[in-house]
Design an enzyme around this catalytic site. Structure first.
Site, PDB file in Angstrom:
ATOM      1  N   VAL A   1       4.960  -8.973  -3.092  1.00 28.50           N
ATOM      2  CA  VAL A   1       4.773  -7.564  -2.741  1.00 28.50           C
ATOM      3  C   VAL A   1       6.055  -6.778  -3.021  1.00 28.50           C
ATOM      4  CG1 VAL A   1       4.250  -5.934  -0.872  1.00 28.50           C
ATOM      5  CG2 VAL A   1       3.028  -8.123  -1.000  1.00 28.50           C
ATOM      6  N   CYS A   2       7.183  -7.380  -2.742  1.00 31.63           N
ATOM      7  CA  CYS A   2       8.478  -6.692  -2.849  1.00 31.63           C
ATOM      8  C   CYS A   2       8.735  -6.040  -4.209  1.00 31.63           C
ATOM      9  CB  CYS A   2       9.615  -7.637  -2.493  1.00 31.63           C
ATOM     10  SG  CYS A   2       9.490  -8.344  -0.839  1.00 31.63           S
ATOM     11  N   PRO A   3       8.526  -6.742  -5.322  1.00 32.37           N
ATOM     12  CA  PRO A   3       8.838  -6.079  -6.599  1.00 32.37           C
ATOM     13  C   PRO A   3       7.923  -4.900  -6.903  1.00 32.37           C
ATOM     14  CG  PRO A   3       7.850  -8.230  -6.998  1.00 32.37           C
ATOM     15  CD  PRO A   3       8.123  -8.134  -5.518  1.00 32.37           C
ATOM     16  N   GLU A  55       6.972  -2.700  -4.711  1.00 36.81           N
ATOM     17  CA  GLU A  55       7.590  -1.582  -3.988  1.00 36.81           C
ATOM     18  C   GLU A  55       8.872  -1.120  -4.674  1.00 36.81           C
ATOM     19  OE1 GLU A  55       6.763  -2.021   0.634  1.00 36.81           O
ATOM     20  OE2 GLU A  55       8.009  -3.644  -0.157  1.00 36.81           O
ATOM     21  N   ILE A  56       9.709  -2.066  -5.034  1.00 36.14           N
ATOM     22  CA  ILE A  56      10.989  -1.741  -5.664  1.00 36.14           C
ATOM     23  C   ILE A  56      10.744  -0.980  -6.966  1.00 36.14           C
ATOM     24  CG2 ILE A  56      13.071  -2.716  -6.695  1.00 36.14           C
ATOM     25  CD1 ILE A  56      12.713  -5.054  -4.616  1.00 36.14           C
TER      26      ILE A  56
END
Length: 180
Positions: free
Chosen positions: A52-54, A56-57
């Site tokens: 999920v993190c990438p 958002e980034i």
């Protein structure tokens, strides 16, 4: 969790700012945005090399100029080291061209002071802070580890806060504010 009206904690942390050899790292402090009379948006993610993190980034990266247009410094952060951040940026196509720093809170001291560490693994929750030029937290949003945030909503709230007026539900920049 540190919340509205609180002073954002003082910090000095190393961040990844570039892929250029010899210029990868830079120290960022809590005074950087205040010294430039700018707002700060700091968003936290749990772990590098996850799923999920990438998303958002990368979404924040597409809006970097929107934050700059609003006199706002954008900082991404996690408890991973600057070396893990750098490796992830080199490895992940969507992260190679980042235009904002990836702050490394390896001591977890800032995340702990903010009160955003998950109890078991001691990783940061998905938390976003909007901090005014005086260092006061004006908005905070926290998401479960499995749910990505909405970057457009962060910008909408930043716009509303910067009007310094009363903004009704679902208000967007350019719309009327409320009169008292």
């Amino acid at each position: 969790m540190l919340s509205l009206g609180s002073q954002f904690p003082t910090f000095k942390k190393t961040a990844v700012v570039s892929l250029e050899k010899g210029n990868e790292f830079y120290d960022i402090t809590s005074e950087d945005h205040k010294n430039n009379d700018k707002w700060m948006v700091m968003f936290w993610w749990p772990k590098d090399f996850t799923f999920v993190c990438p998303t958002e980034i990368a979404a924040f990266n597409t809006k970097v100029s929107d934050f700059a247009d609003r006199d706002t410094i954008l900082i991404g952060a996690s408890t991973d080291s600057e070396f893990v951040h750098l490796a992830w940026r080199k490895d992940h196509e969507d992260l190679r061209g980042l235009k904002f720093p990836m702050l490394a809170d390896t001591s977890k001291s800032l995340a702990e002071e903010l009160g955003i560490l998950e109890a078991n693994e001691k990783i940061a929750y998905r938390v976003t802070y909007i901090v005014d030029p005086q260092g006061i937290i004006r908005w905070v949003s926290a998401n479960d580890l499995s749910v990505g945030r909405n970057v457009d909503e962060v910008i909408r709230v930043l716009d509303a806060l910067q009007t310094d007026e009363l903004c009704p539900c679902n208000w967007k920049a350019g719309e009327e504010t409320l009169s008292v």
